[in-house]
Design a protein around this motif. Structure first.
Motif, PDB file in Angstrom:
ATOM      1  N   ALA A   1     -14.619  49.534  18.255  1.00  0.00           N
ATOM      2  CA  ALA A   1     -13.399  49.096  18.114  1.00  0.00           C
ATOM      3  C   ALA A   1     -13.198  47.426  19.027  1.00  0.00           C
ATOM      4  O   ALA A   1     -13.568  47.356  19.803  1.00  0.00           O
ATOM      5  N   VAL A   2     -12.640  46.494  18.123  1.00  0.00           N
ATOM      6  CA  VAL A   2     -12.242  45.336  18.772  1.00  0.00           C
ATOM      7  C   VAL A   2     -10.913  44.962  18.742  1.00  0.00           C
ATOM      8  O   VAL A   2     -10.110  45.037  17.643  1.00  0.00           O
ATOM      9  N   GLY A   3     -10.279  44.852  19.901  1.00  0.00           N
ATOM     10  CA  GLY A   3      -8.847  44.648  19.995  1.00  0.00           C
ATOM     11  C   GLY A   3      -8.489  44.155  21.341  1.00  0.00           C
ATOM     12  O   GLY A   3      -9.272  43.654  22.126  1.00  0.00           O
ATOM     13  N   ASP A   4      -7.258  43.938  21.891  1.00  0.00           N
ATOM     14  CA  ASP A   4      -6.566  43.536  22.922  1.00  0.00           C
ATOM     15  C   ASP A   4      -6.914  44.478  24.147  1.00  0.00           C
ATOM     16  O   ASP A   4      -6.938  45.770  24.134  1.00  0.00           O
TER      17      ASP A   4
ATOM     18  N   GLN B   1      -5.287  37.912  27.946  1.00  0.00           N
ATOM     19  CA  GLN B   1      -6.160  36.993  28.537  1.00  0.00           C
ATOM     20  C   GLN B   1      -7.724  37.705  28.060  1.00  0.00           C
ATOM     21  O   GLN B   1      -8.633  36.843  28.262  1.00  0.00           O
ATOM     22  N   VAL B   2      -7.589  38.756  27.567  1.00  0.00           N
ATOM     23  CA  VAL B   2      -8.934  39.505  27.404  1.00  0.00           C
ATOM     24  C   VAL B   2      -8.816  40.448  26.285  1.00  0.00           C
ATOM     25  O   VAL B   2      -7.906  41.006  25.877  1.00  0.00           O
ATOM     26  N   TYR B   3     -10.046  40.503  25.483  1.00  0.00           N
ATOM     27  CA  TYR B   3     -10.252  41.550  24.389  1.00  0.00           C
ATOM     28  C   TYR B   3     -11.428  42.392  24.550  1.00  0.00           C
ATOM     29  O   TYR B   3     -12.186  42.156  25.593  1.00  0.00           O
ATOM     30  N   ASN B   4     -11.165  43.602  24.168  1.00  0.00           N
ATOM     31  CA  ASN B   4     -12.129  44.522  24.467  1.00  0.00           C
ATOM     32  C   ASN B   4     -12.766  44.880  23.441  1.00  0.00           C
ATOM     33  O   ASN B   4     -12.451  44.929  22.135  1.00  0.00           O
ATOM     34  N   VAL B   5     -14.188  45.257  23.707  1.00  0.00           N
ATOM     35  CA  VAL B   5     -15.341  45.655  22.297  1.00  0.00           C
ATOM     36  C   VAL B   5     -15.639  47.241  22.851  1.00  0.00           C
ATOM     37  O   VAL B   5     -16.337  47.159  23.896  1.00  0.00           O
TER      38      VAL B   5
END
Length: 402
Positions: free
Chosen positions: A140-143, A151-155
């Motif tokens: 999953a890729v998102g805020d 400022q940051v996105y999470n994988v």
């Protein structure tokens, strides 16, 4: 003859808000992590930090804590924007900070979506109004929903389905196509695609991502890599030293966020006593080299707005700093510093943009003020000069002051 350069980062232990705070972070006006904790507990005695000059760096005496007559000290400004653990440590290692953008992931979604498709990945957009990306049915890729939004996105993924290196490849593609501060790639053994999907959340009608704690990534076998904007490890002290064949040891959160492919990294550590015991052991093993340690529990206490816990961690740290000082030999240099502030009394739970102390211990060195440094990178530059290696991208050495 031993020759070691040791940096202890007391995460978030700032000594007063920076001059630019009224313009760039007005919510931090009045912040002073060190001062306000000592005011809360005037009986608190941190004898080793006192000896090293913490009150000199603070600029006043409070309660049981007095200025030192035998210290070498200074202060450092933050050159990076805001007050961030990741960028603070990159700055310490010699990186010249670049200003990232602040945008919700939706701003970059189409660009990232197309880049992943071009690399042969299966990509779906998941959600009703706002969406996140699901890659190969399990990434999953998102805020990022846990830090300052935008400022940051999470994988986010699961090690039950993929090795971490495969997840990291997706993270690097995301990193190449966005200009926010960080892309964090993480996964755990107990997380699953079901738990990840179930943890999807929307905030303020603008941000869409995976709630990390709810996704179960932290529960078992947690692995993480922070990919920062504008970070080139080739220009940082650990990589320069490592490629030169010299010893580099990173311990605690610094090991999670600074690349050290040629050295030794103790990752995923939080407990203060554990981190310091590893540090003492590494000092005993090392005749020459660079050690950097992050004590994260001070920062966690700041986030929790818990001055009592912060003071407790400082007491533990002070005791261990004394043990480290006993191991310092004639050519060694020990530096105690921080990466930003996190004032637990300021009225919010985020980092505070503060100047940080520079407390330096070297045998037979005393009564020296190294000034107010323009960047944390001066630490990395000083280490580079000390080991006679190529200078990092940023910073000015203060070794001439010693």
């Amino acid at each position: 003859m031993k020759k070691r350069f040791i940096v202890i980062v007391l995460d978030s232990f700032g000594v007063g808000y920076m001059d630019d705070v009224p313009e760039v972070r007005p919510e931090d006006i009045g912040a002073n992590t060190c001062k306000h904790i000592l005011e809360k507990f005037p009986e608190l005695k941190l004898k080793n930090l006192e000896k090293l000059g913490i009150m000199n760096a603070l600029g006043e005496e409070i309660g049981a804590m007095k200025k030192s007559s035998f210290c070498t000290y200074g202060k450092a400004k933050l050159m990076h924007y805001g007050g961030d653990t990741f960028f603070g440590h990159q700055e310490i290692m010699g990186t010249l900070p670049r200003k990232p953008l602040m945008k919700p992931f939706s701003f970059y979604m189409e660009k990232v979506y197309n880049a992943l498709l071009e690399k042969g990945y299966k990509v779906e957009k998941i959600g009703d109004n706002l969406k996140y990306l699901l890659v190969n049915d399990c990434i999953a890729v998102g805020d990022n929903l846990e830090t300052d939004l935008g400022q940051v996105y999470n994988v986010t993924s699961t090690l039950a389905e993929l090795p971490f290196d495969d997840i990291l490849k997706v993270g690097r593609i995301v990193r190449q196509n966005v200009e926010v501060a960080r892309v964090i790639v993480f996964a755990g053994e107990n997380s699953s695609i079901e738990s990840i999907k179930a943890a999807a959340e929307e905030i303020d009608g603008t941000y869409m991502g995976i709630n990390a704690p709810k996704s179960r990534v932290y529960e078992k076998g947690y692995m993480v890599r922070h990919l920062g904007y504008g970070i080139d490890p080739e220009t940082q002290v650990p990589t320069i030293m490592g490629k030169d064949g010299q010893n580099v040891v990173l311990i605690g959160k610094v090991a999670d966020i600074v690349e050290n492919d040629h050295g030794t990294s103790y990752m995923g550590l939080v407990d203060t006593k554990t981190i310091f015991n590893i540090t003492l052991n590494e000092i005993d093993k090392m005749d020459e080299g660079f050690i950097c340690v992050n004590i994260q529990e001070t920062d966690l206490a700041g986030h929790a707005e818990n001055p009592a816990r912060y003071a407790e961690v400082l007491e533990i740290s002070d005791d261990y700093i004394g043990k480290i000082m006993e191991k310092i030999t004639d050519n060694d240099i020990l530096i105690i510093t921080a990466d930003h502030g996190n004032d637990p009394t300021i009225g919010h739970s985020r980092h505070t943009r503060e100047n940080v102390p520079l407390l330096i211990y070297k045998k037979d060195l005393k009564n020296t003020f190294i000034g107010v440094r323009d960047s944390l990178s001066d630490i990395g530059a000083s280490a580079a000069e000390y080991f006679n290696i190529k200078m990092p991208q940023n910073g000015k050495s203060f070794l001439d002051k010693l």
